[in-house]
Design a protein around this motif. Sequence first.
Motif, PDB file in Angstrom:
ATOM      1  N   CYS A   1       4.250  69.810  49.835  1.00  0.00           N
ATOM      2  CA  CYS A   1       4.909  68.574  49.381  1.00  0.00           C
ATOM      3  C   CYS A   1       6.426  68.719  49.360  1.00  0.00           C
TER       4      CYS A   1
ATOM      5  N   CYS B   1      -0.949  73.850  50.550  1.00  0.00           N
ATOM      6  CA  CYS B   1      -1.257  72.895  49.485  1.00  0.00           C
ATOM      7  C   CYS B   1      -2.606  73.288  48.888  1.00  0.00           C
TER       8      CYS B   1
ATOM      9  N   CYS C   1       0.773  75.056  41.752  1.00  0.00           N
ATOM     10  CA  CYS C   1       1.944  75.695  42.352  1.00  0.00           C
ATOM     11  C   CYS C   1       3.003  76.148  41.355  1.00  0.00           C
TER      12      CYS C   1
END
Length: 147
Positions: free
Chosen positions: A8, A39, A103
């Motif tokens: 992202c 991701c 993340c």
Amino acid sequence: MILAVSACLLGEPCRYDGTARPCARVAALGARHELVPVCPERAGGLPVPRPPAEIAGRDPLRVVDAEGRDLTEAFARGARLSAGEALAAGCAGAVLKSRSPSCGPGAVYDGTFSGALVPGWGLAAALLRDAGLPVVDEDADFALLGW
Ligand code: SF4
């Protein structure tokens, strides 16, 4: 150097709300390093868009979304797959999206969906840290790391 980067942050619209969080500082690293987008949530099979999720417990691990669904298994699977993918690609460091339950390096939301942060690591970030990689978020001083 090869760096794993949250997809992202590189402009992929894979966030829970279907948006990206493109970050020019992170993209600029691509001039000097090979960037490997990862991701974990998508790798874990979660759809886009999806309700936001937070880590609600660590022992035992529990990840839930804002609608109360238990997503622990998908998050754990996605973290394992993404960390494995990054290590197999030869990544020697990672720049991952701040505050994400997958993340976030060093701080994540507290599981109450109130916007409050607590010290802690997203699941994929923790696996890469435990593998010995330096793992930072998009606001880090990359020069300090020699990146
Ligand atoms: Fe971005 Fe990581 Fe969330 Fe995927 S799991 S949308 S890469 S923060």
